[in-house]
Design a protein around this motif. Structure first.
Motif, PDB file in Angstrom:
ATOM      1  N   THR A  21      16.184   6.901  -3.790  1.00  0.00           N
ATOM      2  CA  THR A  21      16.099   5.457  -4.051  1.00  0.00           C
ATOM      3  C   THR A  21      14.780   4.866  -3.576  1.00  0.00           C
ATOM      4  O   THR A  21      14.333   3.837  -4.079  1.00  0.00           O
ATOM      5  CB  THR A  21      17.242   4.697  -3.355  1.00  0.00           C
ATOM      6  OG1 THR A  21      17.110   4.845  -1.932  1.00  0.00           O
ATOM      7  CG2 THR A  21      18.598   5.216  -3.807  1.00  0.00           C
ATOM      8  N   GLY A  22      14.159   5.495  -2.584  1.00  0.00           N
ATOM      9  CA  GLY A  22      12.918   4.959  -2.028  1.00  0.00           C
ATOM     10  C   GLY A  22      13.114   3.660  -1.276  1.00  0.00           C
ATOM     11  O   GLY A  22      12.153   2.928  -1.033  1.00  0.00           O
ATOM     12  N   ILE A  36       6.965   5.911  -8.231  1.00  0.00           N
ATOM     13  CA  ILE A  36       5.832   6.251  -9.098  1.00  0.00           C
ATOM     14  C   ILE A  36       6.061   7.610  -9.766  1.00  0.00           C
ATOM     15  O   ILE A  36       5.111   8.283 -10.187  1.00  0.00           O
ATOM     16  CB  ILE A  36       4.494   6.233  -8.327  1.00  0.00           C
ATOM     17  CG1 ILE A  36       4.533   7.169  -7.109  1.00  0.00           C
ATOM     18  CG2 ILE A  36       4.144   4.820  -7.900  1.00  0.00           C
ATOM     19  CD1 ILE A  36       3.172   7.330  -6.424  1.00  0.00           C
ATOM     20  N   GLY A  37       7.317   8.033  -9.825  1.00  0.00           N
ATOM     21  CA  GLY A  37       7.666   9.246 -10.545  1.00  0.00           C
ATOM     22  C   GLY A  37       7.331  10.541  -9.843  1.00  0.00           C
ATOM     23  O   GLY A  37       7.172  11.581 -10.493  1.00  0.00           O
ATOM     24  N   SER A  95       9.882   4.068   4.287  1.00  0.00           N
ATOM     25  CA  SER A  95      10.299   4.182   2.889  1.00  0.00           C
ATOM     26  C   SER A  95       9.585   5.358   2.234  1.00  0.00           C
ATOM     27  O   SER A  95       8.359   5.435   2.260  1.00  0.00           O
ATOM     28  CB  SER A  95       9.989   2.901   2.113  1.00  0.00           C
ATOM     29  OG  SER A  95      10.230   3.087   0.726  1.00  0.00           O
ATOM     30  N   LEU A  96      10.371   6.263   1.671  1.00  0.00           N
ATOM     31  CA  LEU A  96       9.803   7.364   0.891  1.00  0.00           C
ATOM     32  C   LEU A  96       9.778   6.921  -0.567  1.00  0.00           C
ATOM     33  O   LEU A  96      10.576   7.356  -1.385  1.00  0.00           O
ATOM     34  CB  LEU A  96      10.636   8.631   1.089  1.00  0.00           C
ATOM     35  CG  LEU A  96      10.463   9.310   2.444  1.00  0.00           C
ATOM     36  CD1 LEU A  96      11.528  10.362   2.666  1.00  0.00           C
ATOM     37  CD2 LEU A  96       9.065   9.923   2.570  1.00  0.00           C
ATOM     38  N   LEU A  97       8.816   6.063  -0.886  1.00  0.00           N
ATOM     39  CA  LEU A  97       8.837   5.410  -2.192  1.00  0.00           C
ATOM     40  C   LEU A  97       8.207   6.234  -3.312  1.00  0.00           C
ATOM     41  O   LEU A  97       7.905   5.716  -4.375  1.00  0.00           O
ATOM     42  CB  LEU A  97       8.170   4.027  -2.110  1.00  0.00           C
ATOM     43  CG  LEU A  97       6.826   3.851  -1.415  1.00  0.00           C
ATOM     44  CD1 LEU A  97       5.723   4.662  -2.046  1.00  0.00           C
ATOM     45  CD2 LEU A  97       6.455   2.382  -1.354  1.00  0.00           C
ATOM     46  N   PHE A  98       8.047   7.530  -3.088  1.00  0.00           N
ATOM     47  CA  PHE A  98       7.455   8.398  -4.115  1.00  0.00           C
ATOM     48  C   PHE A  98       8.154   8.233  -5.463  1.00  0.00           C
ATOM     49  O   PHE A  98       7.517   8.245  -6.512  1.00  0.00           O
ATOM     50  CB  PHE A  98       7.555   9.869  -3.685  1.00  0.00           C
ATOM     51  CG  PHE A  98       6.764  10.224  -2.460  1.00  0.00           C
ATOM     52  CD1 PHE A  98       5.485  10.755  -2.572  1.00  0.00           C
ATOM     53  CD2 PHE A  98       7.300  10.053  -1.191  1.00  0.00           C
ATOM     54  CE1 PHE A  98       4.754  11.111  -1.447  1.00  0.00           C
ATOM     55  CE2 PHE A  98       6.582  10.405  -0.058  1.00  0.00           C
ATOM     56  CZ  PHE A  98       5.309  10.926  -0.191  1.00  0.00           C
TER      57      PHE A  98
END
Length: 259
Positions: free
Chosen positions: A163-164, A136-137, A130-133
């Motif tokens: 989308t993360g 957190i903006g 997951s590229l969940l960057f």
């Protein structure tokens, strides 16, 4: 020598195990620096033919940046990327030896970037990336914007990044994001089989393939042909090439030595 990872070299296979289980192997500057040192140590050791990067335990490969460490460091995001993350990713991509990611669990944020920087990613089915960057903006970094579109195409890369969302191993394998997805009970056997292949392969030829292919997305045909010409001339003089040619003519299996 290492405080945040485990490093072992067994029969030509160097294994780097991220070992900060209390934070799911989050990437602190100290850990990143140790990963870079370990990769370079594997590069300079002629006995090493293949590298494996994994996380200790079953839950996590790497949970991304240790945000507490980032906040406490007093450095800007750009300074941290320039000093720590970028050299680590460059070390993995430019080592002329194959690097296998043993994806034992979650790989998120920069942990996902670390996995994608490896040449092969073999994951247990329960693992996800997951590229969940975005949550957190922030935008993906540590090379993710380079690797992701090349692996899955621009439209799918944008969807995954913006989308993360979690991409579980079976889907990741089906779209080309990773190499293989296997049942958890088969993960170590699959890693051992793959590492054994590369341990006995012509290492210089494998390394040349890797480094030349790195150039393919920003070179034209003529430049790639020149890269092929220069490397093929060099490889033809190696022990392994001569062994391979002789073995082919004699109809026997070659005994590659990595030189």
């Amino acid at each position: 020598m290492y405080q945040h990872l485990l490093f072992e070299n067994t029969d030509g296979v160097a294994k780097i195990t991220l070992n900060r289980p209390q934070v799911y192997h989050a990437l602190s500057p100290a850990l990143i620096n140790e990963i870079t040192i370990a990769v370079k140590a594997a590069e300079s050791d002629d006995s090493v033919r293949v590298i494996i990067i994994t996380g200790a335990g079953e839950k996590a490969f790497c949970s991304g940046a240790d945000l507490k460490d980032v906040s406490d460091s007093g450095q800007t995001a750009g300074e941290i990327l320039r000093e720590y993350y970028n050299p680590m990713i460059q070390a993995i991509r430019t080592i002329p030896k194959p690097v296998i990611c043993r994806l034992n669990g979650l790989a998120v944020g920069a942990g996902c970037s670390l996995a994608l920087a490896c040449d092969l990613v073999i994951a247990r089915e329960e693992a996800y990336l997951s590229l969940l960057f975005v949550q957190i903006g922030l935008m993906p970094d540590a090379g993710a914007t380079f690797f992701l579109p090349r692996l899955v195409g621009m439209a799918r890369a944008f969807e995954i990044a913006s989308t993360g969302r979690k991409v579980y191993a079976p889907e990741a394998a089906s779209i080309g994001l990773i190499s293989r997805s296997v049942p958890a009970s088969d993960l170590d056997a699959e890693i051992e089989k793959t590492a054994a292949y590369y341990r006995n392969a012509p290492t210089q030829a494998i390394g040349a393939m890797k480094l030349v292919m790195n150039e393919s997305f920003h070179s034209d045909l003529a430049k790639m042909q020149q890269h092929e010409l220069e490397n093929q001339e060099r490889l033809f003089k190696t022990y392994d090439a001569q062994e391979g040619i002789a073995s082919f003519l004699q109809k026997k299996s070659p005994d590659f030595q990595g030189r």
